[in-house]
Structure formats: structure tokens, C-alpha cells
Design a protein around this motif. Sequence first.
Motif, PDB file in Angstrom:
ATOM      1  N   ARG A 112       0.841  -1.189   0.000  1.00 26.51           N
ATOM      2  CA  ARG A 112       0.000   0.000   0.000  1.00 26.51           C
ATOM      3  C   ARG A 112       0.880   1.244   0.000  1.00 26.51           C
ATOM      4  O   ARG A 112       2.006   1.209   0.483  1.00 26.51           O
ATOM      5  CB  ARG A 112      -0.912   0.041   1.238  1.00 26.51           C
ATOM      6  N   TYR A 115       1.141   7.522   2.682  1.00 27.23           N
ATOM      7  CA  TYR A 115       1.915   8.760   2.703  1.00 27.23           C
ATOM      8  C   TYR A 115       2.083   9.246   4.144  1.00 27.23           C
ATOM      9  O   TYR A 115       1.095   9.442   4.860  1.00 27.23           O
ATOM     10  CB  TYR A 115       1.201   9.819   1.867  1.00 27.23           C
ATOM     11  N   ARG A 200      -2.437   1.142  -4.314  1.00 26.69           N
ATOM     12  CA  ARG A 200      -3.493   2.093  -3.991  1.00 26.69           C
ATOM     13  C   ARG A 200      -3.076   2.910  -2.772  1.00 26.69           C
ATOM     14  O   ARG A 200      -2.208   2.503  -1.991  1.00 26.69           O
ATOM     15  CB  ARG A 200      -4.809   1.370  -3.708  1.00 26.69           C
ATOM     16  N   GLY A 201      -3.713   4.061  -2.634  1.00 22.00           N
ATOM     17  CA  GLY A 201      -3.411   4.910  -1.495  1.00 22.00           C
ATOM     18  C   GLY A 201      -4.173   6.212  -1.591  1.00 22.00           C
ATOM     19  O   GLY A 201      -4.914   6.452  -2.546  1.00 22.00           O
ATOM     20  N   VAL A 202      -3.993   7.044  -0.592  1.00 20.41           N
ATOM     21  CA  VAL A 202      -4.676   8.341  -0.528  1.00 20.41           C
ATOM     22  C   VAL A 202      -3.681   9.437  -0.870  1.00 20.41           C
ATOM     23  O   VAL A 202      -2.604   9.521  -0.260  1.00 20.41           O
ATOM     24  CB  VAL A 202      -5.279   8.579   0.863  1.00 20.41           C
ATOM     25  N   PRO A 204      -3.041  13.097  -0.301  1.00 13.03           N
ATOM     26  CA  PRO A 204      -3.582  14.090   0.629  1.00 13.03           C
ATOM     27  C   PRO A 204      -4.245  15.258  -0.097  1.00 13.03           C
ATOM     28  O   PRO A 204      -3.687  15.819  -1.046  1.00 13.03           O
ATOM     29  CB  PRO A 204      -2.340  14.554   1.402  1.00 13.03           C
ATOM     30  N   TYR A 206      -6.733  15.102  -2.015  1.00 15.29           N
ATOM     31  CA  TYR A 206      -7.400  14.699  -3.262  1.00 15.29           C
ATOM     32  C   TYR A 206      -8.052  13.327  -3.175  1.00 15.29           C
ATOM     33  O   TYR A 206      -8.688  12.900  -4.130  1.00 15.29           O
ATOM     34  CB  TYR A 206      -6.403  14.754  -4.424  1.00 15.29           C
ATOM     35  N   GLY A 207      -7.894  12.628  -2.066  1.00 16.83           N
ATOM     36  CA  GLY A 207      -8.635  11.409  -1.845  1.00 16.83           C
ATOM     37  C   GLY A 207      -7.990  10.150  -2.365  1.00 16.83           C
ATOM     38  O   GLY A 207      -6.854  10.157  -2.846  1.00 16.83           O
ATOM     39  N   PRO A 208      -8.717   9.025  -2.274  1.00 18.96           N
ATOM     40  CA  PRO A 208      -8.177   7.719  -2.671  1.00 18.96           C
ATOM     41  C   PRO A 208      -7.831   7.669  -4.149  1.00 18.96           C
ATOM     42  O   PRO A 208      -8.541   8.226  -4.993  1.00 18.96           O
ATOM     43  CB  PRO A 208      -9.324   6.754  -2.335  1.00 18.96           C
ATOM     44  N   GLN A 209      -6.722   6.980  -4.433  1.00 18.28           N
ATOM     45  CA  GLN A 209      -6.279   6.773  -5.810  1.00 18.28           C
ATOM     46  C   GLN A 209      -6.053   5.276  -5.998  1.00 18.28           C
ATOM     47  O   GLN A 209      -5.367   4.644  -5.197  1.00 18.28           O
ATOM     48  CB  GLN A 209      -4.973   7.527  -6.086  1.00 18.28           C
ATOM     49  N   ASN A 212      -1.649   5.077  -6.709  1.00 18.90           N
ATOM     50  CA  ASN A 212      -1.069   6.294  -6.133  1.00 18.90           C
ATOM     51  C   ASN A 212       0.440   6.253  -6.355  1.00 18.90           C
ATOM     52  O   ASN A 212       1.213   5.977  -5.443  1.00 18.90           O
ATOM     53  CB  ASN A 212      -1.412   6.369  -4.643  1.00 18.90           C
ATOM     54  N   LYS A 224      -3.635  10.102 -12.132  1.00 15.43           N
ATOM     55  CA  LYS A 224      -4.454  10.430 -10.975  1.00 15.43           C
ATOM     56  C   LYS A 224      -5.478  11.516 -11.313  1.00 15.43           C
ATOM     57  O   LYS A 224      -5.159  12.486 -12.002  1.00 15.43           O
ATOM     58  CB  LYS A 224      -3.568  10.913  -9.832  1.00 15.43           C
TER      59      LYS A 224
END
Length: 286
Positions: A112, A115, A200-202, A204, A206-209, A212, A224
Motif C-alpha cells: 500500500r 503517505y 493504492r493509497g490516498v 492528501p 485529493y482522496g483515494p487513488q 497512487n 491520478k
Amino acid sequence: MTALEAVASWPVPTAAAAVIGPSGVVDTIGPVDEPFWLASVTKPLAALAVLVAVEEEAVSLDDPADPELLPGATLRHLLAHASGLNEDNVRTGPTDIPPLRRARVVAPPGTRRIYTNAAIEQAARLVEAGTGMPFGDYFSEAVVRPLGLTATTLDGSAGHGGRASVADLARVVAELLRPTGFLAAETLADLRTVQYPGLRGVLPGYGPQAENDWGLGFEIRAHKQPHWTGAGNSPSTYGHFGQRGTFVWIDPVADLALVALTDRPFGPWAIDAWPALADAVLAEHR
């Protein structure tokens, strides 16, 4: 009216910006020699210092991040935010970086994109152990002095404790656009290559990607959506933004870079203003 003149209308007390092309700085606005707090734009600068330490063989990207706390994770995982580390589980150490309490690992390494400031701070600790120097001192020797930076300092966290001017960051990105030997070509290629693709990840703000993507200390735009760069930026664009209302991106396809520093925290104003500025700069200078 040039593209950068839009910066004068941003709802911020103070802002400065520069466009950098193959021949160097091509346009500026605002107090470009004034230092601003960088927030997370500190991270790519700190990563450059870590990569200098790698080239000096003080550390290796394959070095364990922390064998006890993060089994299987390496310095490479830390720089790519793929170690499984969250903000609360990096152990303390002999450093000027504020310590964080130990907590559980939230994901296995390489599974994962999480960040955190903690990842870059732990990378800094590894450099401290390998060089025998406080990271802030090593940063000055490895990055500030060789690149001739005059307003750049790192006091405290390698994740968010930096200050720099637009003029200094323009020197940094000019070196990334047209390298003169600060880092080896192979290191630069690794820096801007997606590490552990498909995580996948968030992102900051801008939300989940679903993907990422991240390089070594630098975020990679890829595909993205939404994103803080422009619709016209290529997927290979890499850089970083900070919660102090700061950003830098380098687009190797357009052969352009953009630096903007402000003294207003990131928020809805930036979500609207930054992509619009990026697209205007690309349209004017590409």
C-alpha cells in the motif's frame, strides 16, 4: 499578460513563482529570493540528500528500514511511502527530528502507498546512522552547498521542516531538467520512476487513488484524478506539494518546471488555482 501574472490574483498574503525551461528560469513573479516554509515540499529535497548518501555508499536503498519494527521494508520502501509505516509507528532515535511513538504496522511492505512524514523521517535517521552526522548538517553538505542554494535550510523534520526561496528551488529543478552531475543519471532515472507500481493509497487533499504512484521522494502524476497539476501535464510529471500552499513540478515531456510558494495553507483556493496556472504555463511556454 503572462501566465504567471495570474499568481498576483491568488487569495494569499504573499506568493512567488518561477517557470523553468531547458535554458533556466524563463519567467518569475513575486519575491523569488524570500524564503518560505515549504511543508511537504521539504520531502523531495530531503530525498535528494538521501540519494547523495546512497551514491556515497553511506547507505543503500536495500538497507533495512527497521528490522524489528518493519521486517522486510527497506530505505527504498521508505522513500516511496510503501513501507507500511504510519504516522505513529516510527521508533525514536538520536536525532533532532521530533520522535513519534511506536504503534502497529498497518500494511506489509510494498502493498500500500501510505503517505507519511514518518517514512521520510526514518529515512533521515538511516542517513544519520550511516554518516555520523545530524541530517540537517548532512543536508547542507549534500544539497545546499553543491547546488549553490542561499536561502534553503532544514531545521527539524525531514518531512516538513524546510524553508527555501523560489530562486533556490528553481536551481534544484533546473538540475533535474538538465543534469550537470549532481546525481548520476541512473539515480535520477530511479528517482522519477514509479516504485512498486499499482499501489493504492490516498493522495492528501485529493482522496483515494487506485494507483497512487510515487518515485523516490517525489510524487508521480501518472493518471491520478483529481490532481494538483494541470490537465495538460504529462503522466511522467513529478514533484510535490505542501500544506503551506507550496508546490513544485517537473514535466520531462514538456521540458518545463514550475515552482510556486505562498504563505497561505493549502485549501480550496489552491485546488482551483494550481491546475489552471499549470495549464496556462504549459500553453505559453511549451
